[in-house]
Design an enzyme around this catalytic site. Structure first.
Site, short mmCIF file in Angstrom:
data_model
loop_
_atom_site.label_atom_id
_atom_site.label_comp_id
_atom_site.label_asym_id
_atom_site.label_seq_id
_atom_site.Cartn_x
_atom_site.Cartn_y
_atom_site.Cartn_z
N THR A 195 0.83 -1.20 0.00
CA THR A 195 0.00 0.00 0.00
C THR A 195 0.86 1.24 0.00
O THR A 195 1.97 1.23 0.54
CB THR A 195 -0.83 -0.04 1.31
OG1 THR A 195 -1.64 -1.19 1.25
CG2 THR A 195 -1.64 1.18 1.55
N ARG A 223 -13.14 -9.11 -0.22
CA ARG A 223 -12.22 -8.82 0.90
C ARG A 223 -11.82 -7.33 0.92
O ARG A 223 -11.49 -6.74 -0.11
CB ARG A 223 -10.97 -9.68 0.75
CG ARG A 223 -9.95 -9.53 1.88
CD ARG A 223 -8.86 -8.55 1.56
NE ARG A 223 -7.80 -8.54 2.56
CZ ARG A 223 -6.84 -7.62 2.63
NH1 ARG A 223 -6.79 -6.65 1.74
NH2 ARG A 223 -5.91 -7.69 3.56
N VAL A 224 -11.88 -6.74 2.08
CA VAL A 224 -11.36 -5.38 2.28
C VAL A 224 -10.37 -5.45 3.43
O VAL A 224 -10.65 -6.08 4.46
CB VAL A 224 -12.51 -4.39 2.61
CG1 VAL A 224 -11.97 -3.03 2.99
CG2 VAL A 224 -13.46 -4.26 1.42
N GLY A 225 -9.22 -4.82 3.26
CA GLY A 225 -8.21 -4.84 4.31
C GLY A 225 -8.30 -3.63 5.22
O GLY A 225 -9.34 -2.98 5.33
N ASP A 226 -7.19 -3.32 5.85
CA ASP A 226 -7.15 -2.20 6.80
C ASP A 226 -7.12 -0.84 6.12
O ASP A 226 -7.51 0.17 6.71
CB ASP A 226 -5.87 -2.30 7.65
CG ASP A 226 -4.62 -2.23 6.77
OD1 ASP A 226 -4.54 -3.00 5.79
OD2 ASP A 226 -3.75 -1.38 7.04
N THR A 246 0.84 -0.49 6.82
CA THR A 246 0.92 -1.32 5.61
C THR A 246 1.19 -2.75 6.06
O THR A 246 1.70 -2.97 7.16
CB THR A 246 2.00 -0.81 4.64
OG1 THR A 246 2.02 -1.65 3.48
CG2 THR A 246 3.38 -0.80 5.27
N GLY A 247 0.87 -3.70 5.20
CA GLY A 247 1.12 -5.09 5.55
C GLY A 247 -0.18 -5.87 5.62
O GLY A 247 -1.19 -5.46 5.04
N GLY A 249 -3.45 -6.68 6.29
CA GLY A 249 -4.54 -5.85 6.81
C GLY A 249 -5.35 -6.51 7.90
O GLY A 249 -5.81 -5.84 8.83
#
Ligand code: ASP
Length: 335
Positions: A195, A223-226, A246-247, A249
């Site tokens: 990101t 899927r949605v991450g952080d 980042t990383g 999520g």
């Protein structure tokens, strides 16, 4: 640019696993002498962003900051550089698709007044960060997702683009051929993400942040991450400072990562110590750390900054009046 592998070794290395976690909020204030970065003090323009692509993004932000522009415009203009980069496979229109072949983008933005806007699961728009800003400025909401976010972008007159771009589509088709079992069994691929997260301070000392991503390559549909979640991927509180993550999520969401960093700074941690505390919480809560890279960057309202990651290999682009550099983050453990 090929997607970065977290296995890439950091150049300067890190501090190893020797630093103990602070006993936060238990009356033990950490020492604040460490990690006050000598490169920046006071309320001068400053921009920090994640990974190698942060260098070009910082240049975009610096165009705004160096002319006296505000940090909100800077963090938007900065990450738009990355969103438009046709060689970037982890952010924007050239990002990698999910396992069904759809490129779905997530972004959020937050300013020094605590205003925020976010979009998630948006397909076909080059600049999710611009949509996120419009959510913040033109709607009563904090986040729009999927079709609703796309309809909002269309209404704003943003052009629809075809994704995946041909090069990415080719890669995706090859991936399906060589990994048929992965289509049904999601496996976290720690080599396919990165990101862009950005924090900027302007000449008034105002801090804003932005975060934009295509998420993990070949993620499950939906899927949605952080990254678009305020408090996880990004958090700003002008009384204290700001942080971006980042990383992986999922791990960042589960500790409310960026909010944790800001709250640690509120309780006396330096930016680096606060990032390290968030990393320590991730380490404590996850038995299996295989491929579980996460990194945080932070700045406080005095213009001090820091960063920290689970594993080596995370780097941070820093720009102010004195320097324009890509620095290796300290880390807890080596791959
Ligand atoms: N945090 C992003 C996500 O989980 C990916 C990354 O930063 O590498 O979607």
């Amino acid at each position: 640019m090929k997607r970065r592998s977290f296995f890439k070794l950091g150049i300067l290395g890190g501090v190893g696993g020797t630093l103990a976690s602070h006993n936060l909020f238990a009356g033990n204030q950490p020492k604040t002498t460490k990690s006050i970065n000598p490169y920046n003090s006071g309320k001068q323009p400053l921009v920090l962003s994640t990974w190698n692509h942060g260098v070009a993004a910082n240049a975009g932000a610096w165009d705004v900051l160096s002319k006296g522009g505000n940090s909100l415009d800077a963090v938007m203009q900065g990450v738009m550089v990355t969103e438009s980069d046709r060689s970037n496979r982890s952010v924007g229109i050239s990002g990698m698709p999910d396992r069904t072949g759809h490129v779905t983008l997530d972004a959020c933005i937050m300013d020094w007044e605590g205003r925020s806007g976010a979009v998630a699961y948006v397909e076909g728009y080059e600049h999710p960060i611009q949509i996120a800003r419009q959510v913040m400025e033109q709607t009563p909401h904090a986040m729009l997702v999927g079709k609703g976010a796309e309809a909002f972008a269309a209404k704003l007159g943003m052009p629809l683009m075809k994704t995946p771009i041909p090069e990415v589509e080719k890669e995706y088709k090859e991936w399906i051929k060589s990994n048929p079992e992965l289509i049904v069994k999601p496996i976290i691929n720690h080599e396919n993400h990165d990101t862009i997260g950005m924090l900027a301070m302007d000449s008034n000392g105002h801090i804003s942040g932005s975060c934009t991503t295509s998420g993990w390559a070949y993620k499950m549909a939906g899927r949605v991450g952080d990254s678009p979640i305020i408090g996880a991927g990004l958090f700003i509180d002008q009384e204290v400072g700001g942080a971006v993550a980042t990383g992986l999520g999922e791990a960042i969401i589960r500790i409310a990562g960026s909010h944790t960093v800001v709250e640690c700074m509120r309780h006396g941690y330096t930016p680096e110590e606060a990032c390290r505390e968030a990393v320590n919480r991730i380490i404590k809560k996850n038995k299996d750390l295989t491929g579980l890279q996460c990194g945080f960057i932070a700045m406080n309202n005095k213009g001090e900054y820091g960063y920290y990651s689970v594993y080596n290999g995370f780097n941070v682009a820093v720009r102010n009046e004195q320097m324009d550099r890509l620095l290796d983050a300290p880390f807890d453990r080596k791959w």
